[in-house]
Design a protein around this motif. Structure first.
Motif, PDB file in Angstrom:
ATOM      1  N   GLN A 167       4.416  20.044   0.201  1.00 13.64           N
ATOM      2  CA  GLN A 167       3.086  20.445   0.645  1.00 13.64           C
ATOM      3  C   GLN A 167       2.000  19.947  -0.315  1.00 13.64           C
ATOM      4  O   GLN A 167       0.969  19.435   0.119  1.00 13.64           O
ATOM      5  N   SER A 168       2.259  20.049  -1.618  1.00 14.37           N
ATOM      6  CA  SER A 168       1.209  19.626  -2.554  1.00 14.37           C
ATOM      7  C   SER A 168       1.073  18.100  -2.559  1.00 14.37           C
ATOM      8  O   SER A 168      -0.032  17.566  -2.676  1.00 14.37           O
ATOM      9  N   ASN A 169       2.185  17.391  -2.386  1.00 10.95           N
ATOM     10  CA  ASN A 169       2.080  15.935  -2.257  1.00 10.95           C
ATOM     11  C   ASN A 169       1.273  15.548  -1.014  1.00 10.95           C
ATOM     12  O   ASN A 169       0.474  14.617  -1.040  1.00 10.95           O
ATOM     13  N   ALA A 170       1.499  16.295   0.068  1.00  9.07           N
ATOM     14  CA  ALA A 170       0.748  16.023   1.300  1.00  9.07           C
ATOM     15  C   ALA A 170      -0.742  16.253   1.069  1.00  9.07           C
ATOM     16  O   ALA A 170      -1.583  15.440   1.481  1.00  9.07           O
ATOM     17  N   ASN A 171      -1.055  17.354   0.380  1.00  6.49           N
ATOM     18  CA  ASN A 171      -2.462  17.645   0.092  1.00  6.49           C
ATOM     19  C   ASN A 171      -3.077  16.522  -0.739  1.00  6.49           C
ATOM     20  O   ASN A 171      -4.191  16.071  -0.467  1.00  6.49           O
ATOM     21  N   ASP A 172      -2.338  16.080  -1.765  1.00  5.07           N
ATOM     22  CA  ASP A 172      -2.850  15.013  -2.628  1.00  5.07           C
ATOM     23  C   ASP A 172      -3.084  13.713  -1.854  1.00  5.07           C
ATOM     24  O   ASP A 172      -3.976  12.940  -2.176  1.00  5.07           O
ATOM     25  N   LEU A 173      -2.233  13.474  -0.856  1.00  3.23           N
ATOM     26  CA  LEU A 173      -2.363  12.244  -0.073  1.00  3.23           C
ATOM     27  C   LEU A 173      -3.421  12.375   1.019  1.00  3.23           C
ATOM     28  O   LEU A 173      -3.685  11.419   1.754  1.00  3.23           O
ATOM     29  N   GLY A 174      -4.000  13.564   1.137  1.00  4.21           N
ATOM     30  CA  GLY A 174      -5.028  13.778   2.154  1.00  4.21           C
ATOM     31  C   GLY A 174      -4.457  13.853   3.562  1.00  4.21           C
ATOM     32  O   GLY A 174      -5.149  13.564   4.535  1.00  4.21           O
TER      33      GLY A 174
ATOM     34  N   GLN B 124       0.839  -1.211   0.000  1.00  2.00           N
ATOM     35  CA  GLN B 124       0.000   0.000   0.000  1.00  2.00           C
ATOM     36  C   GLN B 124       0.865   1.248   0.000  1.00  2.00           C
ATOM     37  O   GLN B 124       0.651   2.182  -0.770  1.00  2.00           O
ATOM     38  N   LEU B 125       1.873   1.223   0.872  1.00  2.00           N
ATOM     39  CA  LEU B 125       2.760   2.371   0.992  1.00  2.00           C
ATOM     40  C   LEU B 125       3.415   2.660  -0.350  1.00  2.00           C
ATOM     41  O   LEU B 125       3.422   3.792  -0.820  1.00  2.00           O
ATOM     42  N   LEU B 126       3.930   1.609  -0.972  1.00  2.00           N
ATOM     43  CA  LEU B 126       4.595   1.763  -2.261  1.00  2.00           C
ATOM     44  C   LEU B 126       3.655   2.392  -3.288  1.00  2.00           C
ATOM     45  O   LEU B 126       4.044   3.299  -4.020  1.00  2.00           O
ATOM     46  N   SER B 127       2.413   1.919  -3.305  1.00  2.00           N
ATOM     47  CA  SER B 127       1.502   2.465  -4.317  1.00  2.00           C
ATOM     48  C   SER B 127       1.227   3.951  -4.064  1.00  2.00           C
ATOM     49  O   SER B 127       1.095   4.727  -5.004  1.00  2.00           O
ATOM     50  N   PHE B 128       1.184   4.353  -2.786  1.00  2.00           N
ATOM     51  CA  PHE B 128       1.023   5.787  -2.499  1.00  2.00           C
ATOM     52  C   PHE B 128       2.262   6.570  -2.922  1.00  2.00           C
ATOM     53  O   PHE B 128       2.164   7.629  -3.534  1.00  2.00           O
ATOM     54  N   LEU B 129       3.426   6.035  -2.574  1.00  2.00           N
ATOM     55  CA  LEU B 129       4.661   6.770  -2.859  1.00  2.00           C
ATOM     56  C   LEU B 129       4.888   6.898  -4.366  1.00  2.00           C
ATOM     57  O   LEU B 129       5.440   7.887  -4.843  1.00  2.00           O
ATOM     58  N   GLN B 130       4.435   5.868  -5.103  1.00 10.56           N
ATOM     59  CA  GLN B 130       4.595   5.921  -6.562  1.00 10.56           C
ATOM     60  C   GLN B 130       3.707   6.989  -7.201  1.00 10.56           C
ATOM     61  O   GLN B 130       3.992   7.472  -8.284  1.00 10.56           O
ATOM     62  N   GLU B 131       2.621   7.326  -6.507  1.00  8.57           N
ATOM     63  CA  GLU B 131       1.701   8.346  -7.025  1.00  8.57           C
ATOM     64  C   GLU B 131       2.229   9.768  -6.800  1.00  8.57           C
ATOM     65  O   GLU B 131       1.738  10.713  -7.395  1.00  8.57           O
ATOM     66  N   MET B 132       3.195   9.895  -5.906  1.00  2.00           N
ATOM     67  CA  MET B 132       3.662  11.238  -5.545  1.00  2.00           C
ATOM     68  C   MET B 132       4.390  11.905  -6.700  1.00  2.00           C
ATOM     69  O   MET B 132       5.101  11.264  -7.449  1.00  2.00           O
TER      70      MET B 132
ATOM     71  N   GLU C 191      10.741  16.444 -11.222  1.00  3.44           N
ATOM     72  CA  GLU C 191      10.577  16.347 -12.672  1.00  3.44           C
ATOM     73  C   GLU C 191       9.108  16.369 -13.080  1.00  3.44           C
ATOM     74  O   GLU C 191       8.706  17.157 -13.928  1.00  3.44           O
ATOM     75  N   SER C 192       8.314  15.496 -12.450  1.00  2.00           N
ATOM     76  CA  SER C 192       6.925  15.393 -12.895  1.00  2.00           C
ATOM     77  C   SER C 192       6.142  16.664 -12.587  1.00  2.00           C
ATOM     78  O   SER C 192       5.135  16.959 -13.215  1.00  2.00           O
ATOM     79  N   ALA C 193       6.622  17.431 -11.592  1.00  2.00           N
ATOM     80  CA  ALA C 193       5.953  18.691 -11.275  1.00  2.00           C
ATOM     81  C   ALA C 193       6.491  19.851 -12.133  1.00  2.00           C
ATOM     82  O   ALA C 193       6.032  20.976 -12.018  1.00  2.00           O
ATOM     83  N   GLY C 194       7.498  19.549 -12.948  1.00  2.00           N
ATOM     84  CA  GLY C 194       8.023  20.573 -13.843  1.00  2.00           C
ATOM     85  C   GLY C 194       9.046  21.508 -13.214  1.00  2.00           C
ATOM     86  O   GLY C 194       9.298  22.593 -13.730  1.00  2.00           O
TER      87      GLY C 194
END
Lengths: 221, 126
Positions: free
Chosen positions: A101-108, A13-21, A25-28
């Motif tokens: 901060q935005s990753n934290a927001n996305d993770l709820g 589960q943890l891995l799947s969350f971390l992979q979504e972060m 690079e992906s944030a530009g």
């Protein structure tokens, strides 16, 4: 054994969350390799590291944790996903604090569990900080334009928490043993050895990706 | 940025001897509901500089329920811990500045994140 199995379940589960972060690079955002040695901890490595630290050291669940040089926030936010009570994430790079901060927001992740601070680790007044249980960090290796920065991270970490878990090039282990005994006056314990992928962005490196040997070192009072 | 975090931050501008506490200039403040954890708050209060918290909370209009001094029985004083919890955890500074008491240097707070970064010429070390 039951706890062990539970954590293995959590690993997926943890891995799947971390992979979504998002990453820099992906944030530009640009990644500073030379002046800040921003080598991100890959999700699989981060996930395994955190699970093993929880399993072997009980370093995360219910603990207060500091992530020094948080980058995308992968280690600190990973700790919150594993049940850390509270995390403080610190980075010098404005894009990294925004990204965390935005990753934290996305993770709820709720704002009462996370404090993000932008500052230069060198200028932290560790006496003022509430003593955390755990520091988990992937600091710069201190091999490029900022020799000795890894040492400053460890010293500040020891000033802020009881236990510091930190990634260092395996070639520096002997140095750390000596420094711990003679100068830092702390205990040192090798937790594990991992292969850490370093992407070569600079043209005169022959390969695009190279794994380097890294030790997870525990420094403690 | 929470007042808990404010309580820990210091200015390190070159030449500054006492960069603490930072004066908080708040332009946008939000109050968020945060679950109350009395153990956590009483643990934090052992580290918090109480007069600084009281003064800062007063300055932004959230200090009315805080006593001037930390009560002797603070660990068992539930009502007090609730008020401290509100000030430390629920008041969130979204936009503003932190002012160095000695040099007047302003450290901006944007999107809730304090930026304590100094320019090269402002740092004492090389």
């Amino acid at each position: 054994m039951a706890a062990n199995r539970r954590l293995r379940m959590k690993n997926k589960q943890l891995l799947s969350f971390l992979q979504e972060m998002d990453t820099l690079e992906s944030a530009g955002y640009p990644r500073h390799v030379w002046d800040m040695e921003q080598y991100p901890t890959p999700p699989d490595l981060a996930s395994e590291l955190l699970i093993s630290l929880e399993l072997a050291e009980r370093a995360i669940e219910g603990r207060t944790v500091i992530d020094l040089g948080c980058g995308s926030g992968i280690l600190g936010l990973g700790c919150l996903l594993l049940g850390a009570e509270r995390v403080t994430a610190i980075d010098i790079d404005p894009n990294c604090v925004k990204l965390t901060q935005s990753n934290a927001n996305d993770l709820g992740i709720s704002s009462d569990q996370l404090s993000v601070i932008q500052c230069d680790i060198k200028t932290i007044d560790t006496d003022k900080f509430d003593r955390a249980d755990t520091v988990i960090m992937n600091p710069p290796f201190g091999t490029k334009d900022q020799e000795g920065i890894d040492r400053i991270f460890v010293e500040k970490g020891l000033g802020m928490a009881t236990n510091v878990y930190s990634l260092h090039k395996s070639s520096t282990v002997a140095y750390w043993r000596k420094a711990a005994a003679n100068e830092l006056h702390c205990n040192i314990k090798i937790i594990s050895e991992i292969q850490f992928p370093i992407e070569r962005l600079i043209k005169y490196h022959k390969h695009n990706r190279k794994d380097i040997s890294v030790h997870v070192i525990k420094f403690s009072h | 940025m929470k007042l808990l975090t404010h309580n820990m931050l210091t200015s390190h501008v070159k030449g500054v001897i006492n960069g603490y506490p930072l004066k908080l200039i708040a332009r946008k403040v939000e109050v968020k509901d945060v679950q109350f954890n009395s153990d956590f708050i009483s643990r934090m209060l052992k580290k918090v500089d109480w007069p600084v918290l009281k003064k800062t909370a007063d300055m932004i209009g959230h200090g009315q329920s805080l006593p001037i001094e930390l009560p002797v029985d603070f660990e068992s004083n539930e009502g007090f811990l609730q008020s401290a919890h509100h000030a430390l955890m629920e008041v969130e500074i979204i936009e503003g500045d932190l002012e160095c008491p000695e040099s007047g240097r302003l450290f901006p707070i944007q999107d809730g994140i304090p930026n304590m970064l100094l320019r090269k010429e402002e740092t004492a070390q090389t």
